[in-house]
Design a protein around this motif. Structure first.
Motif, short mmCIF file in Angstrom:
data_model
loop_
_atom_site.label_atom_id
_atom_site.label_comp_id
_atom_site.label_asym_id
_atom_site.label_seq_id
_atom_site.Cartn_x
_atom_site.Cartn_y
_atom_site.Cartn_z
N MET A 20 37.61 8.12 -0.36
CA MET A 20 36.82 7.16 -1.11
C MET A 20 37.70 6.30 -2.01
N TRP A 21 37.32 5.03 -2.14
CA TRP A 21 37.91 4.17 -3.16
C TRP A 21 37.15 4.39 -4.44
N GLU A 22 37.88 4.56 -5.54
CA GLU A 22 37.30 4.86 -6.84
C GLU A 22 38.09 4.15 -7.93
N ILE A 23 37.55 4.14 -9.15
CA ILE A 23 38.35 3.72 -10.29
C ILE A 23 39.11 4.95 -10.77
N PRO A 24 40.26 4.78 -11.42
CA PRO A 24 40.96 5.94 -11.97
C PRO A 24 40.03 6.66 -12.96
N VAL A 106 32.31 -5.83 -5.79
CA VAL A 106 30.87 -5.92 -6.05
C VAL A 106 30.11 -6.04 -4.74
N ALA A 107 30.58 -6.91 -3.84
CA ALA A 107 29.92 -7.07 -2.54
C ALA A 107 29.89 -5.77 -1.76
N ALA A 108 30.99 -5.01 -1.80
CA ALA A 108 31.05 -3.73 -1.07
C ALA A 108 30.12 -2.70 -1.69
N VAL A 109 30.01 -2.70 -3.03
CA VAL A 109 29.08 -1.79 -3.71
C VAL A 109 27.64 -2.12 -3.31
N LEU A 110 27.29 -3.41 -3.37
CA LEU A 110 25.92 -3.83 -3.05
C LEU A 110 25.58 -3.61 -1.58
N ALA A 111 26.60 -3.63 -0.71
CA ALA A 111 26.39 -3.38 0.72
C ALA A 111 26.31 -1.89 1.03
N GLY A 112 26.62 -1.05 0.02
CA GLY A 112 26.60 0.39 0.23
C GLY A 112 27.87 0.95 0.84
N ASP A 113 28.92 0.15 0.86
CA ASP A 113 30.18 0.60 1.45
C ASP A 113 31.06 1.39 0.47
N LEU A 114 30.88 1.15 -0.83
CA LEU A 114 31.59 1.90 -1.86
C LEU A 114 30.56 2.69 -2.64
N LYS A 115 30.73 4.02 -2.72
CA LYS A 115 29.68 4.87 -3.26
C LYS A 115 30.10 5.75 -4.44
N SER A 116 31.33 5.63 -4.90
CA SER A 116 31.76 6.42 -6.04
C SER A 116 30.93 6.02 -7.26
N PRO A 117 30.25 6.97 -7.92
CA PRO A 117 29.37 6.59 -9.03
C PRO A 117 30.10 5.91 -10.19
N SER A 118 31.30 6.36 -10.53
CA SER A 118 32.01 5.71 -11.63
C SER A 118 32.42 4.29 -11.26
N LEU A 124 29.60 -2.81 -11.90
CA LEU A 124 28.37 -3.52 -12.23
C LEU A 124 28.26 -3.76 -13.74
N ALA A 125 28.74 -2.82 -14.55
CA ALA A 125 28.76 -3.02 -16.00
C ALA A 125 29.73 -4.14 -16.36
N TYR A 126 30.86 -4.19 -15.67
CA TYR A 126 31.83 -5.27 -15.92
C TYR A 126 31.19 -6.63 -15.62
N VAL A 127 30.54 -6.75 -14.46
CA VAL A 127 29.92 -8.02 -14.08
C VAL A 127 28.81 -8.39 -15.06
N ALA A 128 28.00 -7.42 -15.46
CA ALA A 128 26.92 -7.69 -16.41
C ALA A 128 27.50 -8.18 -17.74
N ARG A 129 28.53 -7.52 -18.23
CA ARG A 129 29.15 -7.93 -19.49
C ARG A 129 29.79 -9.30 -19.36
N HIS A 130 30.50 -9.53 -18.27
CA HIS A 130 31.15 -10.82 -18.05
C HIS A 130 30.11 -11.94 -17.97
N THR A 131 29.02 -11.70 -17.27
CA THR A 131 27.96 -12.69 -17.13
C THR A 131 27.32 -13.00 -18.48
N ARG A 132 27.06 -11.97 -19.28
CA ARG A 132 26.46 -12.17 -20.61
C ARG A 132 27.40 -12.92 -21.54
N ASN A 133 28.71 -12.68 -21.41
CA ASN A 133 29.68 -13.31 -22.30
C ASN A 133 30.05 -14.73 -21.90
N THR A 134 29.66 -15.16 -20.70
CA THR A 134 30.04 -16.51 -20.25
C THR A 134 28.84 -17.46 -20.21
#
Length: 136
Positions: A20-24, A106-118, A124-134
């Motif tokens: 799996m691909w994950e964040i550290p 993000v596209a891979a997460v939304l497509a269900g290809d990346l499933k690591s919960p963290s 998605l939290a990064y995108v939400a924060r970035h969207t709110r701040n811009t």
């Protein structure tokens, strides 16, 4: 410039019998260790990188129906390679790393290809924060 990128790790996870691909990420291994300190330690141990800043993105319970385990996700910025390589053992010995455009992750997460919960929560939290701040 393809926009912001995220550093991911790839490793085998026995319970799901998959690589799996994950964040550290990792456990609070040291008694009394603060979550931000653990984030910095895990980034160095798993990727041989360090960051100038760590900003809290999200905290969540991994499986509140059966566990009280809580994870804290941080945005690491100003990421650079460390001067030394960490000696990885056991399941961490085979870790691969790679930089990927946030948009692709993000596209891979939304497509269900990346499933690591963290990873799902973090990106998605990064995108939400970035969207709110811009927003204007």
């Amino acid at each position: 410039d393809n926009g912001p990128e995220v550093l991911l790790i790839r490793q085998y996870r026995h319970p799901v019998q998959s690589v799996m691909w994950e964040i550290p990420a990792g456990l609070l291994d040291v008694a009394g260790e603060a979550p931000e300190a653990a984030a910095a330690r895990e980034l160095a141990e798993e990727t041989d990188h360090q960051a100038a800043t760590y900003t809290p993105l999200a905290s969540y319970y991994t499986s509140p129906g059966c566990s009280d385990e809580q994870l804290h996700v941080y945005l690491a910025q100003g990421v650079t390679a460390t001067d030394h390589q960490f000696v990885r053992e056991d399941e961490e010995a085979e870790i691969e790393t790679g930089w990927f455009p946030v948009e692709d992750v993000v596209a891979a997460v939304l497509a269900g290809d990346l499933k690591s919960p963290s990873l799902v929560v973090g990106i998605l939290a990064y995108v939400a924060r970035h969207t709110r701040n811009t927003r204007p």
